[in-house]
Motif scaffolding. Structure first.
Motif, mmCIF file in Angstrom:
data_model
loop_
_atom_site.group_PDB
_atom_site.id
_atom_site.type_symbol
_atom_site.label_atom_id
_atom_site.label_comp_id
_atom_site.label_asym_id
_atom_site.label_seq_id
_atom_site.Cartn_x
_atom_site.Cartn_y
_atom_site.Cartn_z
ATOM 1 N N GLU A 133 1.011 4.244 -2.840
ATOM 2 C CA GLU A 133 0.785 5.658 -2.553
ATOM 3 C C GLU A 133 1.964 6.530 -2.990
ATOM 4 O O GLU A 133 1.778 7.658 -3.437
ATOM 5 C CB GLU A 133 0.530 5.864 -1.061
ATOM 6 C CG GLU A 133 -0.868 5.474 -0.605
ATOM 7 C CD GLU A 133 -1.146 5.898 0.828
ATOM 8 O OE1 GLU A 133 -0.179 6.192 1.555
ATOM 9 O OE2 GLU A 133 -2.321 5.944 1.203
ATOM 10 N N SER A 182 -5.197 2.813 0.917
ATOM 11 C CA SER A 182 -4.682 3.813 1.841
ATOM 12 C C SER A 182 -3.764 3.167 2.870
ATOM 13 O O SER A 182 -4.113 2.158 3.490
ATOM 14 C CB SER A 182 -5.836 4.531 2.542
ATOM 15 O OG SER A 182 -5.363 5.326 3.602
ATOM 16 N N SER A 211 0.823 -1.209 0.000
ATOM 17 C CA SER A 211 0.000 0.000 0.000
ATOM 18 C C SER A 211 0.861 1.264 0.000
ATOM 19 O O SER A 211 0.530 2.257 -0.665
ATOM 20 C CB SER A 211 -0.938 0.001 1.212
ATOM 21 O OG SER A 211 -0.206 -0.064 2.423
#
Length: 275
Positions: free
Chosen positions: A83, A166, A79
């Protein structure tokens, strides 16, 4: 295979540059140091002496600290790359999704497994220098239990990491997973038994589906083959499985469960929008 090992190597190098790895290593290494300073190997508690006493205390620490460290540090593995656009950069090279995913898994396994085993080896070496008898069977079985605990929580962490985009959400889910599994070791199940709404057999079965409980029971069985410390539940477990099958379950079940979660994570990673 070459690309998979390269991704694993890069992940290990990245972990070595992170502060969490040194905190993680110091926690287990420092705890071993405290055990030596406090003279645990020279004490006698409930009949356990020397290295057996040291392993007993180390197990109690491992079952609480190891899962949360693995979850918190690993859920950001994919993750966070997504990002920060590192994932997009990595996939611009001739690296397959399989090599990237399983390379990250292998690299993270090395960084979470090696410090704990190294601390255990230090403990065994110290005991040998002190002239203590080394319970090799117990050490090997405990190493196998640590291996299985690392695999199951790595699998869960990678599944979470590929499910959410997220980084903050992944951390929140990881922390809640740890709290739920920890609660179902004793607190929640004791509440169910007190209410007497569910049969004892069903409750014990649910408890043994918890990988932390499987590790705990397996660790207890190392020192207490009759499981006297857990009370009447011992009769149900030993009558149903026996000591040998119980130990095999404690080692193999978390490994299988972890690989199932890892494969589910890989399936989601391969099929969903990567960026």
């Amino acid at each position: 295979m070459k690309n998979l090992l390269l991704v694993a190597y890069l992940d290990i190098r990245e972990s070595l540059r992170s502060k969490w790895f040194y905190v993680y290593a110091v926690v287990f290494g420092g705890l071993m140091g405290l055990f030596f300073i406090s003279g645990i190997t020279d004490s006698v508690v409930m009949g356990f002496t020397g290295l057996s006493r040291l392993l007993l205390v180390f197990i109690q620490v491992t079952i609480i600290i190891l899962p949360i460290f693995i979850l918190i540090t690993t859920v950001k593995s994919i993750s966070a790359d997504r990002e920060s656009n590192i994932l997009e950069y990595m996939l611009s090279f001739p690296i397959s999704l399989r090599d990237y995913y399983w390379g990250k898994f292998l690299g993270r396994f090395v960084t979470v497994f090696v410090p704990v085993i190294f601390a255990l080896i230090i403990g065994v070496a110290w005991g040998a220098l002190k002239g203590a008898a080394i319970p090799w069977a117990m050490v090997l079985l405990y190493s196998a239990l640590i291996f299985s605990l690392c695999i199951v929580f790595l699998g869960i962490a990678f599944f979470i990491s590929t499910t959410v985009k997220s980084h903050d959400m992944a951390l929140g889910i990881a922390f809640m997973t740890w709290i739920i599994l920890l609660a179902f070791i004793d607190v929640a199940l004791i509440g169910l038994m007190m209410q007497n709404r569910i049969s004892d057999g069903v409750i014990i079965t649910i408890a043994m589906l918890n990988p932390m409980e499987a590790f705990r029971i397996g660790a207890i069985a190392l020192f207490d083959p009759e499981l006297t410390v857990i009370g009447p539940v011992a009769y149900y477990l030993l009558d149903s499985l026996g000591h040998t099958l119980l130990m095999l379950y404690a080692v193999l079940y978390p490994i299988v469960l972890g690989m199932v979660f890892a494969l589910l994570g890989y399936t989601l990673f391969r099929r969903k929008d990567l960026l």
